[in-house]
Design an enzyme around this catalytic site. Structure first.
Site, PDB file in Angstrom:
ATOM      1  N   SER A   1       0.715  -1.290  -0.062  1.00 29.39           N
ATOM      2  CA  SER A   1       0.136  -0.057   0.035  1.00 29.39           C
ATOM      3  C   SER A   1       1.035   1.162  -0.006  1.00 29.39           C
ATOM      4  O   SER A   1       2.067   1.170   0.419  1.00 29.39           O
ATOM      5  CB  SER A   1      -0.937   0.179   1.144  1.00 29.39           C
ATOM      6  OG  SER A   1      -1.586   1.190   1.351  1.00 29.39           O
TER       7      SER A   1
ATOM      8  N   TYR B   1      -1.554  -0.658  10.630  1.00 27.44           N
ATOM      9  CA  TYR B   1      -1.618  -0.662   9.503  1.00 27.44           C
ATOM     10  C   TYR B   1      -0.054  -0.162   8.678  1.00 27.44           C
ATOM     11  O   TYR B   1       0.242  -1.131   7.953  1.00 27.44           O
ATOM     12  CB  TYR B   1      -2.859  -0.056   8.711  1.00 27.44           C
ATOM     13  CG  TYR B   1      -2.996  -0.503   7.167  1.00 27.44           C
ATOM     14  CD1 TYR B   1      -3.110  -1.688   6.884  1.00 27.44           C
ATOM     15  CD2 TYR B   1      -2.757   0.510   6.099  1.00 27.44           C
ATOM     16  CE1 TYR B   1      -3.162  -2.163   5.490  1.00 27.44           C
ATOM     17  CE2 TYR B   1      -2.613  -0.179   4.841  1.00 27.44           C
ATOM     18  CZ  TYR B   1      -3.217  -1.070   4.406  1.00 27.44           C
ATOM     19  OH  TYR B   1      -3.252  -1.593   3.173  1.00 27.44           O
TER      20      TYR B   1
END
Length: 190
Positions: free
Chosen positions: A136, A149
């Protein structure tokens, strides 16, 4: 890369990016297996797209090994591992829940490592293979509420660099993909 008759294993393949990717690979002639923790959703996806479903949790070492061995047995080998399985949550640092933090790291980091570690000996033996890690843009830059995350995606970037250096001499490619926000139900309750 030619996809016809290549063997792919896509983790987190019952929804989101993994589901779409598995369907595209299958449409191009690849043999595709998908893993996921939710057996019913996984088997539905597999039926709809003519995929091999392997229920399991990448964060469990034995499930990761079983998934790779199943692909090798059913397809006669493995050409590409796509580490896509991940979970996400947002919380400010002062509200980070230890249990949720550990679960996220177990799936997003340890799960990717378990899968890659199980596939690597096959790739080394056959002197070819590909590990595609779906990360990501959160692995490149942090954001408020992203402690868990972001940490997991930075870790995946670091592991990818290590694996690339280790496996390159065996003709094994390690690719890291950093999508930005993708319009899926990722991170929403089910």
């Amino acid at each position: 890369m030619e996809f016809e008759n290549k063997s792919f294993l896509v983790t987190g393949g019952s929804k989101g990016i993994g589901r779409v990717l598995a369907g595209e690979l299958r449409a191009r002639g690849a043999r595709v297996a998908v893993t996921g923790r939710r057996r019913e959703a996984l088997e539905k996806t597999a039926r709809e797209m003519d995929l091999l479903a392997i229920a399991g949790d990448v964060a469990r070492e034995e499930d990761a090994s079983r998934a790779v061995e199943t692909v090798v047995t059913e397809f006669g080998g493995i050409d590409v591992l796509v580490n896509n399985a991940a979970i996400g949550n947002r919380a400010p640092l002062t509200e980070v829940d230890t249990g949720q933090f550990e679960e996220l790291l177990n799936i997003n980091v340890k799960g990717a490592m378990f899968m890659a570690r199980a596939a690597a000996p096959h790739f080394i033996r056959q002197k070819s293979g590909n590990i595609v890690n779906i990360s990501s843009t959160a692995g490149l830059r942090g954001f408020p509420g992203g402690t868990a995350y972001v940490a997991s995606k930075f870790a995946l970037k670091g592991m990818s660099e290590c694996w690339r250096a280790e496996l390159r001499p065996h003709n094994v490619r390690v690719i890291l993909i950093n999508p930005s926000e993708v319009q899926t139900n990722f991170g929403r309750s089910e």
